[in-house]
Motif scaffolding. Structure first.
Motif, PDB file in Angstrom:
ATOM      1  N   ALA A 105       0.829  -1.221   0.000  1.00 41.93           N
ATOM      2  CA  ALA A 105       0.000   0.000   0.000  1.00 41.93           C
ATOM      3  C   ALA A 105       0.857   1.262   0.000  1.00 41.93           C
ATOM      4  CB  ALA A 105      -0.915  -0.016   1.222  1.00 41.93           C
ATOM      5  N   VAL A 106       2.133   1.095   0.287  1.00 38.19           N
ATOM      6  CA  VAL A 106       3.036   2.239   0.443  1.00 38.19           C
ATOM      7  C   VAL A 106       4.146   2.255  -0.617  1.00 38.19           C
ATOM      8  CG1 VAL A 106       4.741   3.257   2.013  1.00 38.19           C
ATOM      9  CG2 VAL A 106       2.607   2.377   2.931  1.00 38.19           C
ATOM     10  N   ALA A 107       4.679   1.080  -0.894  1.00 37.41           N
ATOM     11  CA  ALA A 107       5.864   0.977  -1.756  1.00 37.41           C
ATOM     12  C   ALA A 107       5.603   1.598  -3.124  1.00 37.41           C
ATOM     13  CB  ALA A 107       6.281  -0.483  -1.898  1.00 37.41           C
ATOM     14  N   GLY A 108       6.487   2.508  -3.508  1.00 39.29           N
ATOM     15  CA  GLY A 108       6.388   3.131  -4.819  1.00 39.29           C
ATOM     16  C   GLY A 108       5.300   4.182  -4.928  1.00 39.29           C
ATOM     17  N   LYS A 109       4.592   4.434  -3.815  1.00 38.60           N
ATOM     18  CA  LYS A 109       3.530   5.451  -3.826  1.00 38.60           C
ATOM     19  C   LYS A 109       4.039   6.738  -3.164  1.00 38.60           C
ATOM     20  CE  LYS A 109       0.045   2.147  -4.490  1.00 38.60           C
ATOM     21  NZ  LYS A 109       0.865   0.952  -4.413  1.00 38.60           N
ATOM     22  N   PRO A 110       3.334   7.840  -3.391  1.00 43.65           N
ATOM     23  CA  PRO A 110       3.763   9.097  -2.748  1.00 43.65           C
ATOM     24  C   PRO A 110       3.884   8.980  -1.232  1.00 43.65           C
ATOM     25  CG  PRO A 110       2.105   9.555  -4.401  1.00 43.65           C
ATOM     26  CD  PRO A 110       2.211   8.062  -4.337  1.00 43.65           C
ATOM     27  N   SER A 111       3.024   8.165  -0.623  1.00 45.42           N
ATOM     28  CA  SER A 111       3.050   8.069   0.842  1.00 45.42           C
ATOM     29  C   SER A 111       4.374   7.512   1.353  1.00 45.42           C
ATOM     30  CB  SER A 111       1.886   7.199   1.348  1.00 45.42           C
ATOM     31  OG  SER A 111       1.917   5.936   0.711  1.00 45.42           O
ATOM     32  N   MET A 112       5.091   6.760   0.521  1.00 45.39           N
ATOM     33  CA  MET A 112       6.374   6.200   0.960  1.00 45.39           C
ATOM     34  C   MET A 112       7.343   7.336   1.271  1.00 45.39           C
ATOM     35  SD  MET A 112       8.767   3.456  -1.132  1.00 45.39           S
ATOM     36  CE  MET A 112       9.875   2.319  -0.291  1.00 45.39           C
ATOM     37  N   GLY A 113       7.497   8.226   0.306  1.00 44.70           N
ATOM     38  CA  GLY A 113       8.386   9.365   0.496  1.00 44.70           C
ATOM     39  C   GLY A 113       7.866  10.311   1.568  1.00 44.70           C
ATOM     40  N   GLU A 114       6.555  10.479   1.612  1.00 45.71           N
ATOM     41  CA  GLU A 114       5.972  11.425   2.582  1.00 45.71           C
ATOM     42  C   GLU A 114       6.151  10.924   4.008  1.00 45.71           C
ATOM     43  OE1 GLU A 114       2.012  11.652   1.047  1.00 45.71           O
ATOM     44  OE2 GLU A 114       2.642  12.843  -0.695  1.00 45.71           O
ATOM     45  N   ARG A 115       5.970   9.617   4.203  1.00 47.80           N
ATOM     46  CA  ARG A 115       6.143   9.084   5.566  1.00 47.80           C
ATOM     47  C   ARG A 115       7.615   9.062   5.979  1.00 47.80           C
ATOM     48  NH1 ARG A 115       1.233   4.568   5.439  1.00 47.80           N
ATOM     49  NH2 ARG A 115      -0.328   6.211   5.089  1.00 47.80           N
ATOM     50  N   ALA A 116       8.498   8.817   5.005  1.00 45.33           N
ATOM     51  CA  ALA A 116       9.930   8.883   5.315  1.00 45.33           C
ATOM     52  C   ALA A 116      10.297  10.313   5.719  1.00 45.33           C
ATOM     53  CB  ALA A 116      10.746   8.436   4.096  1.00 45.33           C
ATOM     54  N   GLN A 117       9.766  11.280   4.988  1.00 45.20           N
ATOM     55  CA  GLN A 117      10.017  12.689   5.303  1.00 45.20           C
ATOM     56  C   GLN A 117       9.453  13.056   6.675  1.00 45.20           C
ATOM     57  OE1 GLN A 117      11.497  15.265   3.079  1.00 45.20           O
ATOM     58  NE2 GLN A 117      11.569  16.305   5.063  1.00 45.20           N
ATOM     59  N   ALA A 118       8.249  12.529   6.963  1.00 41.67           N
ATOM     60  CA  ALA A 118       7.614  12.821   8.259  1.00 41.67           C
ATOM     61  C   ALA A 118       8.487  12.305   9.404  1.00 41.67           C
ATOM     62  CB  ALA A 118       6.221  12.193   8.310  1.00 41.67           C
ATOM     63  N   ALA A 119       9.087  11.146   9.206  1.00 46.76           N
ATOM     64  CA  ALA A 119       9.966  10.590  10.237  1.00 46.76           C
ATOM     65  C   ALA A 119      11.187  11.481  10.428  1.00 46.76           C
ATOM     66  CB  ALA A 119      10.394   9.170   9.856  1.00 46.76           C
TER      67      ALA A 119
END
Lengths: 268, 268
Positions: A105-119
């Motif tokens: 649900a995350v891999a390769g999607k915008p949320s992957m980068g966004e959640r990494a950035q949030a961390a």
């Protein structure tokens, strides 16, 4: 009797002094998603000073006990470490089907980068870290997350991928990336086959990345994780704990951190 | 004036105390060939105790100043180091045509293994080394020599190949080998192309070697040697000094030696 009491008291005192790793579950957000990460630092080592910050991106199981253990281990080395929640609500699983679903649900999607950035933002927000000394490490799926974070251009000094999924860098990513890369692979990892490594390394060379690519004999996927053998016994193929390689890889990361966080100390 | 004199005297004394690397040219033989190797050790570090012994196999230039420098550097790390003469009479050259001829007369021939063995025997013969803690390192052609020595089955704990020619291990070699391998390659080394690496690594996997294969971005052949740039300016292609990679590779060797010579100290 008296000397025994003194010895016991001394041992208790020593234990108290040693038990200074502070751990906290931290709630933060990415968009509408509540995230729950895991922070660890040893204030007897960091004191009042800002320490280097290390993000820890988990395997597809989520922020598991293994990931928490590694986060605490980083704290004992003097870093402020933060394990990122890539799924929301701190979800974890030991079921490969569920893990595949969560990661997918995350891999390769915008949320992957966004959640990494949030961390990354959350770790900065603690006020405990030296922003000029940040790194990201990741295991398996987490390796891909740490690569994605580096490609977004945040000022990481280094990125360490432990048996990570390998994400070839685009031209854009190569321009933005600031991190030195340490890629640690099991030589016999069937989940990161030759073609994937070749494509990745080509992108590294083309993009003029500063990288060290280390292949460990005899190791397969998830070599860092003692729980990998349990997963294999439960039917997940291609994974297996390798304690000798895990020790080497962890020592390798420490050598790398010594270089990236203290460039003037690099000797011949 | 008095304090200046005292300072100068102190500095001189310190220099005297620090200048304890003992170096010797050692004559020895292989068959009918007179060989001249270069021994170095620091007796302020080794004292009366036997230290780990490290053989140094040179590039195709022979036991050059670069090789002697590395041998002395090993001595300063506490090892008893011996640079092997692979050509006879301590011959060295800076002429690539001559180097090719000298190396060609040995490479792949019985004398290669015999001279490597002779160097090993000579180092043991000094009486300075702990025979249970022996290693071999080599640069370029010397990398191949150190592999050949390991394949012969001498009880080496480790073998480090710095941008070495890669010699695939036979089934026999795999049975006899006792050394852990550390292979340090420049990612862009045109003299050790992809096909050579692939064949070598296949033999490593088939033979169940304990190896770590490290590829360094941006580095080409002879990355360890400051004189490589001079050689390139004189027309030798594919070689080039890379000081950052050289520092990393040397640190990598030290980490490896810490593991192979002190297995109980390997931590997580």
């Amino acid at each position: 009797m008296k000397s025994l009491c003194l010895a016991l008291f001394g041992a208790a005192l020593l234990t108290q002094v040693q038990a200074t790793v502070v751990t906290k579950t931290i709630s933060y957000r990415q968009g509408d998603t509540e995230l729950r990460g895991y922070l660890a630092y040893d204030d007897s080592l960091t004191g009042d000073k800002k320490a280097p910050g290390v993000l820890v991106f988990p395997e597809w199981w989520g922020v598991s006990d293994f990931v928490k253990g590694r986060t605490e281990a980083l704290a004992k080395l003097g870093y402020v470490a933060f394990a990122a929640d890539m799924y929301g609500d701190g979800q974890t699983t030991t079921d490969p089907k569920k893990a595949k679903e969560l990661a997918g649900a995350v891999a390769g999607k915008p949320s992957m980068g966004e959640r990494a950035q949030a961390a990354y933002d959350q770790l900065i927000k603690t006020g405990l870290v030296d922003e000029s000394k940040m790194a990201a490490i990741g295991f398996c799926f987490g390796g891909a997350c740490s690569q994605i974070l580096a490609y977004s251009g945040v000022p990481l000094k280094g990125m360490v991928s432990f048996h990570g999924a390998l994400v070839p860098a685009s031209v854009e990513a190569a321009k933005k990336n600031q991190a030195k890369f340490l890629i640690l692979q099991g030589a016999l990892d069937p989940l990161v086959p030759e073609a994937a490594r070749t494509a990745f390394l080509k992108s590294m060379d083309d993009g003029k990345f500063d990288y060290q690519f280390l292949s460990y004999s005899g190791a397969i996927h998830a070599f860092m994780n003692p729980d990998a053998d349990k997963a294999r016994a439960n039917g997940l193929e291609g994974v297996g704990y390798n304690p000798e390689v895990a020790a080497r890889a962890w020592a390798q990361m420490q050598l790398f951190f010594k270089e990236i966080f203290n460039p003037s100390s690099q000797g011949t």
